[in-house]
Design an enzyme around this catalytic site. Structure first.
Site, PDB file in Angstrom:
ATOM      1  N   SER A  34       0.858  -1.188   0.000  1.00  0.00           N
ATOM      2  CA  SER A  34       0.000   0.000   0.000  1.00  0.00           C
ATOM      3  C   SER A  34       0.890   1.232   0.000  1.00  0.00           C
ATOM      4  CB  SER A  34      -0.879   0.001   1.257  1.00  0.00           C
ATOM      5  OG  SER A  34      -1.493   1.258   1.435  1.00  0.00           O
ATOM      6  N   TYR A  59      -0.521  -0.513  10.547  1.00  0.00           N
ATOM      7  CA  TYR A  59      -0.837  -0.919   9.174  1.00  0.00           C
ATOM      8  C   TYR A  59       0.282  -0.462   8.235  1.00  0.00           C
ATOM      9  CZ  TYR A  59      -3.203  -1.348   4.700  1.00  0.00           C
ATOM     10  OH  TYR A  59      -3.514  -1.679   3.401  1.00  0.00           O
TER      11      TYR A  59
END
Length: 169
Positions: A34, A59
């Site tokens: 990501s 994350y």
């Protein structure tokens, strides 16, 4: 938990499949990361965020770990016929954010914005499909892609010493 789900499980599965991938060469490993990796840091003194936990930073850390792993693994698999590439799919309209707390009055606006600006799942899958199947990606290894094009990463995502310390094995 986040590092385990987003990185360590994939790390383990990849290692368990390496013999088969080598025997099946040419073969390809595709790692989904990501763009949020940019906000992550690898803190070896608190890798599991036990001392300080923030779900967003955890994350981002796991996505940075994905990139470092793919970078290091590609070096280890040079000239084996097994390629390793990563990708960042962009913001995809899925139910991944279903637990994000959006005020009731803002939900319709958020939903409208997501339909206007987020990728559909099919659009979000294009770089994964490209790296897995396209003849144009044959033999390409150690790169990161977005929208089926090579993407330049920040230096922290290709840091040799951190990638080695994070571990190949």
């Amino acid at each position: 938990m986040q590092l385990g789900v987003n990185h360590l499980g994939h790390f383990l599965l990849t290692h368990l499949l390496l013999d088969l991938l080598n025997k099946s060469a040419p073969s390809r490993i595709v790692v989904v990361s990501s763009k949020l990796y940019k906000y992550g840091e690898i803190n070896f003194d608190d890798l599991n965020s036990e001392q300080s936990y923030n779900k967003s930073f955890a994350y981002s850390r796991s996505k940075l770990a994905n990139l470092l792993f793919s970078y290091e693994l590609a070096k280890h698999l040079e000239e084996t016929g097994v390629t390793v590439n990563a990708l960042t799919p962009g913001i995809v309209r899925t139910n991944h954010g279903r637990h994000i707390n959006i005020p009731l009055l803002a939900k319709p606006l958020f939903n409208l914005a997501s339909w206007a600006f987020f990728k559909t799942p099919l659009e979000g899958a294009q770089s994964s499909i490209y790296l897995a199947c396209s003849p144009d990606a044959e033999g390409v290894s150690g790169k990161c892609f977005a929208n089926c094009k090579e993407e330049e990463l920040l230096p922290k995502a290709v840091d040799d010493s951190v990638a080695r310390k994070l571990g190949f094995k």
